[in-house]
Design a protein around this motif. Structure first.
Motif, short mmCIF file in Angstrom:
data_model
loop_
_atom_site.label_atom_id
_atom_site.label_comp_id
_atom_site.label_asym_id
_atom_site.label_seq_id
_atom_site.Cartn_x
_atom_site.Cartn_y
_atom_site.Cartn_z
N TYR A 24 0.82 -1.23 0.00
CA TYR A 24 0.00 0.00 0.00
C TYR A 24 0.85 1.28 0.00
CZ TYR A 24 -4.05 -2.87 1.56
OH TYR A 24 -5.07 -3.79 1.68
N VAL A 59 3.29 0.57 8.32
CA VAL A 59 2.77 1.22 9.52
C VAL A 59 3.44 0.65 10.77
CG1 VAL A 59 0.59 2.03 8.53
CG2 VAL A 59 0.73 -0.29 9.45
N CYS A 84 -1.79 2.29 12.70
CA CYS A 84 -2.93 1.60 12.07
C CYS A 84 -4.10 1.76 13.03
CB CYS A 84 -2.60 0.12 11.86
SG CYS A 84 -4.04 -0.87 11.44
N PRO A 85 -5.14 2.50 12.62
CA PRO A 85 -6.28 2.72 13.53
C PRO A 85 -6.87 1.42 14.07
CG PRO A 85 -6.55 4.00 11.51
CD PRO A 85 -5.32 3.16 11.34
N MET A 86 -6.90 0.38 13.23
CA MET A 86 -7.45 -0.89 13.73
C MET A 86 -6.62 -1.45 14.89
SD MET A 86 -8.54 -4.47 12.04
CE MET A 86 -7.56 -4.41 10.62
N ASN A 112 -2.22 -6.92 12.90
CA ASN A 112 -2.55 -5.49 12.98
C ASN A 112 -2.95 -5.18 14.42
OD1 ASN A 112 -2.64 -6.25 10.22
ND2 ASN A 112 -3.81 -4.42 9.73
N CYS A 170 -11.00 -2.07 9.98
CA CYS A 170 -10.14 -1.11 9.28
C CYS A 170 -11.02 -0.02 8.67
CB CYS A 170 -9.37 -1.84 8.18
SG CYS A 170 -8.70 -0.67 6.96
N PRO A 171 -10.82 1.24 9.08
CA PRO A 171 -11.67 2.31 8.57
C PRO A 171 -11.59 2.45 7.03
CG PRO A 171 -10.28 3.09 10.37
CD PRO A 171 -9.81 1.72 10.04
N THR A 172 -10.46 2.08 6.46
CA THR A 172 -10.30 2.20 5.00
C THR A 172 -11.12 1.12 4.29
OG1 THR A 172 -8.11 3.13 5.29
CG2 THR A 172 -8.59 2.17 3.14
N HIS A 173 -10.97 -0.12 4.72
CA HIS A 173 -11.71 -1.21 4.06
C HIS A 173 -13.21 -1.14 4.35
CE1 HIS A 173 -7.64 -2.65 3.42
NE2 HIS A 173 -8.13 -3.47 2.51
N GLU A 198 -10.30 -7.79 5.01
CA GLU A 198 -10.69 -6.75 5.96
C GLU A 198 -11.99 -6.07 5.52
OE1 GLU A 198 -7.42 -4.04 6.47
OE2 GLU A 198 -6.14 -5.60 7.32
N CYS A 258 -5.55 4.60 2.61
CA CYS A 258 -5.09 4.54 3.99
C CYS A 258 -4.09 5.69 4.19
CB CYS A 258 -4.41 3.21 4.29
SG CYS A 258 -3.71 3.15 5.96
N MET A 261 -0.57 4.86 5.63
CA MET A 261 0.39 4.20 4.73
C MET A 261 1.11 5.22 3.86
SD MET A 261 0.83 0.88 4.65
CE MET A 261 0.19 -0.60 5.41
FE1 SF4 Z 1 -4.55 -0.43 9.16
FE2 SF4 Z 1 -6.48 -0.40 7.35
FE3 SF4 Z 1 -4.33 1.07 6.94
FE4 SF4 Z 1 -4.22 -1.61 6.76
S1 SF4 Z 1 -5.35 -0.20 5.44
S2 SF4 Z 1 -2.77 -0.28 7.81
S3 SF4 Z 1 -5.66 -2.17 8.38
S4 SF4 Z 1 -5.83 1.32 8.61
#
Ligand code: SF4
Ligand code: 13P
Length: 300
Positions: A24, A59, A84-86, A112, A170-173, A198, A258, A261
């Motif tokens: 990513y 991350v 990583c927010p998760m 994660n 994961c807020p992105t997925h 995710e 993300c 990333m």
């Molecule tokens: Fe974390 Fe989601 Fe970013 Fe992967 S894409 S590093 S799970 S926030």
């Protein structure tokens, strides 16, 4: 005038450093990396590298895992704010309390997560091996899965093993919705839809295949199909297009970005090699305890 990438590649040699980048990362960061990969592949590389310095473009939890697996190396993360927010959705205290409320349970922890959370776990998993890890979990014990409810749901469905899921994501997925899959299929009939685990279960139900980031890459390399819809973070498009110039890739949505990333830039990599910081370290007692569940996963 030498470019930033030329200067950093020179310095990389001088420092005896290896640059590991997640799929990513920004395209220009992937292009200066020695290896690009998913969490599992990068952990394995960190564990066996002979370089003295691991410059981890990913991350924070990924750099921590590298530091745990390669305790005699210096691990640099170009931007310490790349979290990583998760991983922050379960704290060691919360996991301790959850374990106490479920005596005898076996804890499976997605990588994660922080090193301190890993240290309280029985085994780790990544998106590439979650199903296998759940399948081999001991019979007759309750299985707790942290922190990703979506990966946990998917692994439970595929393995047929019931899991108690922590409510992380994961807020992105999570931004990718089932209706986007329906719309993408209408727009690109015949394209293969690949999704990262995710993503929400409702979206995964529309996918032709579900895989880790490198799993998605391998699938596309081996497939005879020419068009693919990608339900993963937008950075994936770079390695996919680079490795498959004759194939066409459509992101499910452009908003699956993300921001963490993307904090690692070429300039920050250069500065990290110049200053030999920011360094990621893990307190020795936590590193020792977190090593065991990671090792169990890598031995699978
Ligand atoms: Fe974390 Fe989601 Fe970013 Fe992967 S894409 S590093 S799970 S926030
Ligand atoms: P992979 O292990 O599939 O590369 O996934 C890591 C990640 O953070 C995806 O959001």
């Amino acid at each position: 005038m030498t470019s930033v990438s030329e200067r950093l590649l020179e310095l990389k040699k001088k420092r005896n450093a290896i640059i590991l980048a997640h799929n990513y990362q920004l395209p220009e960061v992937q292009d200066v990396a020695d290896q690009v990969g998913d969490s599992l592949g990068l952990s394995r590389l960190a564990a066996k590298t002979e370089a003295e310095v691991i410059l981890f473009c990913g991350v924070h939890f990924m750099a921590e895992t590298a530091a745990i697996l390669a305790p005699d190396k210096k691990v640099l993360l170009p931007d310490l704010n790349a979290g990583c927010p998760m991983a922050n959705m379960v704290t060691p205290r919360q996991l301790r309390e959850w374990r106490t409320a479920h005596p005898g349970a076996y804890v499976i922890t997605y990588v994660n997560s922080s090193a301190a959370v890993k240290a309280l776990s029985d085994i780790c998993c990544t998106s590439a091996n979650a199903v296998a890890v759940v399948q081999q979990a001991p019979e007759g014990r309750e299985l707790l899965f942290v922190p990703d409810r979506n990966l946990g749901f998917y692994a439970s469905q595929k393995s047929g093993r019931p899991l108690s899921l922590w409510n992380g994501f994961c807020p992105t997925h999570e931004r990718m919705l089932p209706e986007m899959a329906v719309a993408a299929r209408e727009k690109h009939p015949g394209a293969i839809l690949l999704a990262h685990p995710e993503c929400r279960p409702g979206l995964l139900a529309h996918a032709d295949a579900v895989a880790s980031t490198t799993g998605i890459l391998d699938y596309c390399l081996q497939s005879n199909a020419k068009e693919f819809i990608i339900a993963s973070e937008i950075g994936m498009l770079h390695p996919l297009r680079r490795e498959n110039p004759d194939k066409v890739f459509y992101p499910l949505t452009e908003v699956a970005d993300c921001p963490n990333m993307k904090l690692n830039t070429l300039e920050k990599i250069l500065w990290a090699l110049e200053d030999m910081e920011p360094e990621v370290t893990v307190p020795p007692d936590i590193a020792r305890q977190a090593f065991q569940p990671i090792k169990r996963m890598l031995e699978l």
